[in-house]
Design a protein around this motif. Sequence first.
Motif, PDB file in Angstrom:
ATOM      1  N   CYS A 198       2.658  -8.825 -20.474  1.00 18.08           N
ATOM      2  CA  CYS A 198       1.673  -8.926 -19.398  1.00 18.08           C
ATOM      3  C   CYS A 198       0.243  -8.836 -19.922  1.00 18.08           C
ATOM      4  O   CYS A 198      -0.008  -8.332 -21.019  1.00 18.08           O
ATOM      5  CB  CYS A 198       1.905  -7.818 -18.375  1.00 18.08           C
ATOM      6  SG  CYS A 198       3.464  -7.957 -17.483  1.00 18.08           S
TER       7      CYS A 198
ATOM      8  N   SER B 145       1.413   3.255  -6.844  1.00 20.05           N
ATOM      9  CA  SER B 145       1.442   1.843  -7.218  1.00 20.05           C
ATOM     10  C   SER B 145       2.330   1.015  -6.306  1.00 20.05           C
ATOM     11  O   SER B 145       2.072  -0.169  -6.097  1.00 20.05           O
ATOM     12  CB  SER B 145       1.923   1.697  -8.671  1.00 20.05           C
ATOM     13  OG  SER B 145       1.057   2.349  -9.565  1.00 20.05           O
TER      14      SER B 145
ATOM     15  N   GLY C  71       2.141 -11.512  -9.162  1.00 20.49           N
ATOM     16  CA  GLY C  71       2.574 -10.455 -10.065  1.00 20.49           C
ATOM     17  C   GLY C  71       3.940  -9.940  -9.653  1.00 20.49           C
ATOM     18  O   GLY C  71       4.307  -9.985  -8.476  1.00 20.49           O
TER      19      GLY C  71
ATOM     20  N   PRO D 225       0.909   0.357 -12.791  1.00 15.80           N
ATOM     21  CA  PRO D 225       0.307  -0.936 -13.102  1.00 15.80           C
ATOM     22  C   PRO D 225      -0.917  -1.273 -12.265  1.00 15.80           C
ATOM     23  O   PRO D 225      -1.624  -2.235 -12.574  1.00 15.80           O
ATOM     24  CB  PRO D 225       1.434  -1.935 -12.810  1.00 15.80           C
ATOM     25  CG  PRO D 225       2.242  -1.269 -11.746  1.00 15.80           C
ATOM     26  CD  PRO D 225       2.190   0.205 -12.069  1.00 15.80           C
ATOM     27  N   SER D 226      -1.188  -0.513 -11.207  1.00 18.38           N
ATOM     28  CA  SER D 226      -2.330  -0.836 -10.346  1.00 18.38           C
ATOM     29  C   SER D 226      -3.472   0.138 -10.612  1.00 18.38           C
ATOM     30  O   SER D 226      -3.291   1.201 -11.200  1.00 18.38           O
ATOM     31  CB  SER D 226      -1.923  -0.782  -8.874  1.00 18.38           C
ATOM     32  OG  SER D 226      -1.433   0.495  -8.540  1.00 18.38           O
TER      33      SER D 226
ATOM     34  N   ASN E  99       5.290  -6.647 -11.014  1.00 18.56           N
ATOM     35  CA  ASN E  99       4.968  -5.620 -11.993  1.00 18.56           C
ATOM     36  C   ASN E  99       6.037  -4.535 -12.056  1.00 18.56           C
ATOM     37  O   ASN E  99       6.617  -4.162 -11.038  1.00 18.56           O
ATOM     38  CB  ASN E  99       3.617  -5.020 -11.631  1.00 18.56           C
ATOM     39  CG  ASN E  99       2.630  -6.123 -11.266  1.00 18.56           C
ATOM     40  OD1 ASN E  99       2.233  -6.915 -12.098  1.00 18.56           O
ATOM     41  ND2 ASN E  99       2.275  -6.196  -9.994  1.00 18.56           N
TER      42      ASN E  99
ATOM     43  N   THR F  28       1.160 -15.938 -13.748  1.00 21.38           N
ATOM     44  CA  THR F  28      -0.023 -15.282 -13.209  1.00 21.38           C
ATOM     45  C   THR F  28      -1.265 -16.124 -13.452  1.00 21.38           C
ATOM     46  O   THR F  28      -2.282 -15.924 -12.791  1.00 21.38           O
ATOM     47  CB  THR F  28      -0.179 -13.864 -13.801  1.00 21.38           C
ATOM     48  OG1 THR F  28       1.007 -13.121 -13.481  1.00 21.38           O
ATOM     49  CG2 THR F  28      -1.377 -13.132 -13.233  1.00 21.38           C
TER      50      THR F  28
ATOM     51  N   LEU G 250       1.511 -10.201 -14.942  1.00 26.54           N
ATOM     52  CA  LEU G 250       0.208  -9.598 -14.646  1.00 26.54           C
ATOM     53  C   LEU G 250       0.072  -8.193 -15.242  1.00 26.54           C
ATOM     54  O   LEU G 250      -0.621  -7.993 -16.223  1.00 26.54           O
ATOM     55  CB  LEU G 250      -0.026  -9.562 -13.131  1.00 26.54           C
ATOM     56  CG  LEU G 250      -1.343  -8.909 -12.667  1.00 26.54           C
ATOM     57  CD1 LEU G 250      -2.547  -9.497 -13.378  1.00 26.54           C
ATOM     58  CD2 LEU G 250      -1.484  -9.007 -11.157  1.00 26.54           C
ATOM     59  N   SER G 251       0.741  -7.192 -14.643  1.00 28.22           N
ATOM     60  CA  SER G 251       0.502  -5.815 -15.045  1.00 28.22           C
ATOM     61  C   SER G 251       1.818  -5.086 -15.280  1.00 28.22           C
ATOM     62  O   SER G 251       2.856  -5.469 -14.738  1.00 28.22           O
ATOM     63  CB  SER G 251      -0.312  -5.087 -13.964  1.00 28.22           C
ATOM     64  OG  SER G 251      -0.777  -3.842 -14.435  1.00 28.22           O
TER      65      SER G 251
ATOM     66  N   CYS H 254      -1.759  -7.555  -5.851  1.00 32.63           N
ATOM     67  CA  CYS H 254      -1.126  -8.362  -6.905  1.00 32.63           C
ATOM     68  C   CYS H 254      -0.599  -7.472  -8.015  1.00 32.63           C
ATOM     69  O   CYS H 254       0.316  -7.851  -8.747  1.00 32.63           O
ATOM     70  CB  CYS H 254      -2.102  -9.403  -7.453  1.00 32.63           C
ATOM     71  SG  CYS H 254      -3.671  -8.713  -7.987  1.00 32.63           S
ATOM     72  N   THR H 255      -1.160  -6.257  -8.142  1.00 36.64           N
ATOM     73  CA  THR H 255      -0.696  -5.316  -9.165  1.00 36.64           C
ATOM     74  C   THR H 255       0.259  -4.267  -8.614  1.00 36.64           C
ATOM     75  O   THR H 255       0.569  -3.295  -9.310  1.00 36.64           O
ATOM     76  CB  THR H 255      -1.892  -4.595  -9.814  1.00 36.64           C
ATOM     77  OG1 THR H 255      -2.667  -3.956  -8.793  1.00 36.64           O
ATOM     78  CG2 THR H 255      -2.752  -5.572 -10.604  1.00 36.64           C
TER      79      THR H 255
END
Length: 501
Positions: free
Chosen positions: A440, A282, A260, A449-450, A262, A464, A417-418, A291-292
């Motif tokens: 995303c 985040s 990711g 994003p997390s 993000n 991703t 991803l995010s 990853c986020t």
Amino acid sequence: MSDVATQAGEILDRLGVADPFVGDGDLVARSPIDGSEIGRLRSHTPEEAAHAIGRAHAAFERWRTVPAPVRGQFVRELGELLREHKEDLGALVSIEAGKIVSEGLGEVQEMIDICDLAIGLSRQLHGLSIASERPGHRMMEQWHPLGVVGVISAFNFPVAVWSWNAALAFVCGDAVVWKPSEKTVLTALGCQALVLEAGRRAGVPDGLSAVLVGDRTVGEVLVDDPRVPLVSATGSTRMGRQIAPRVAARLGRTLLELGGNNAAVVAPSADLDLTVRGVVFSAVGTAGQRCTSLRRVIVHESVKDELVSRLAAAYATLPIGSPLEPSTLVGPLIDEAAFRAFDEALARARADGGELVTGGTRAAVDGGGFYVRPAIVDMPAQTEIVRAETFAPLLYVLTYGDLDEALALHNEVAQGLSSSIFTLDVREAETFLSVVGSDCGIANVNIGPSGAEIGGAFGGEKETGGGRESGSDAWRAYMRRATNTVNYSRELPLAQGVEFG
């Protein structure tokens, strides 16, 4: 033996793990808290891995005939054991992965939540009734158990990601063989002990769940075995590029959760109090090893100076230290390699004209380990290093003039991803969520994003990997679809009006 090693051993004992350590083991378990050795384990051989897959396949052939609501009772038992052992398993996550206390406990809570979701799902594995063009015919679809599900997980979520897969796979009628990261084997053994106890209580077939200990050679057995129709792999994009073609070569399925990069777009109307809290959590939570994690802030030129100033002030107050201390908010990087990657990325960002706003140095923490001060770098442009994912608390700041420019910067990276936008303008928010907005798999408004919830499908697009885990209809990945047509008439009309004879 260090205090951390002693604590880990006591936790494993309470979780029901028989002493896993051997003096001459080839795999060293270490804690990122102080770099100390917890113990040595023996890796499985490829032959042992193949045997475990064989046992799992045999268990699957029995498990698939058990009614799904009954399979749900097994997951219910697992969820209750996780509640009972939440403190211990959460502490083991902190010891082995370096997460702060609340995040270690939060990860176990994710496991409990997915068990709850899966229990309800066990009574809702719905197919469809479909209108047939032929009179006297009924058409429908059913979902059947798939087989052995291989799970390959990463160090940063050492237990939750496995549970996202396993809880759904178990109620869907599948067996699960898990290859955890070599960096977080002990948490996997703890989970397996609870699964075995839940299985004993629920009467599940032997071999339904297995853990493979070892390096990539053991994982390759799981990837290449035709008795494993689905491989769910979480890790880097590089790893995914290696796994996907190998599974595809035998026409198996993959569920990939990869890298990711993000971003958060911060608009002129953003509530900056809320934005600062969302960005800091985040960007620095789990020491930037999600990853986020937030890697890029794309901020409007009219609020950039104020936002950067407030972020720098917040970063200056972050308690850095042992994740076992309740006051700590930033724990260690997983190992020296992660620290080197952080340091090298900072050097490249500076070479590209980036200005270090705060952080970026190694933090002095008693007892060893690789602790860093989270960094913010003001970048003149989105350079190659900004487009790359650095698994550390490194936040790049980019500036934009209008929303189209912000979206172009946001979507320019290879990962998908995010994402998030901070704005009080409904038009900007809806544009960000629209087909011309974020590209995303996860797009948020006024949160970072997390921190995804179990109820939604988790995953992303582009590099991703396209996989989806957890909620919504992610359960379908663990099953096979069958379309059925029943003729209850006395005639045999053919589809599409075809006449024959």
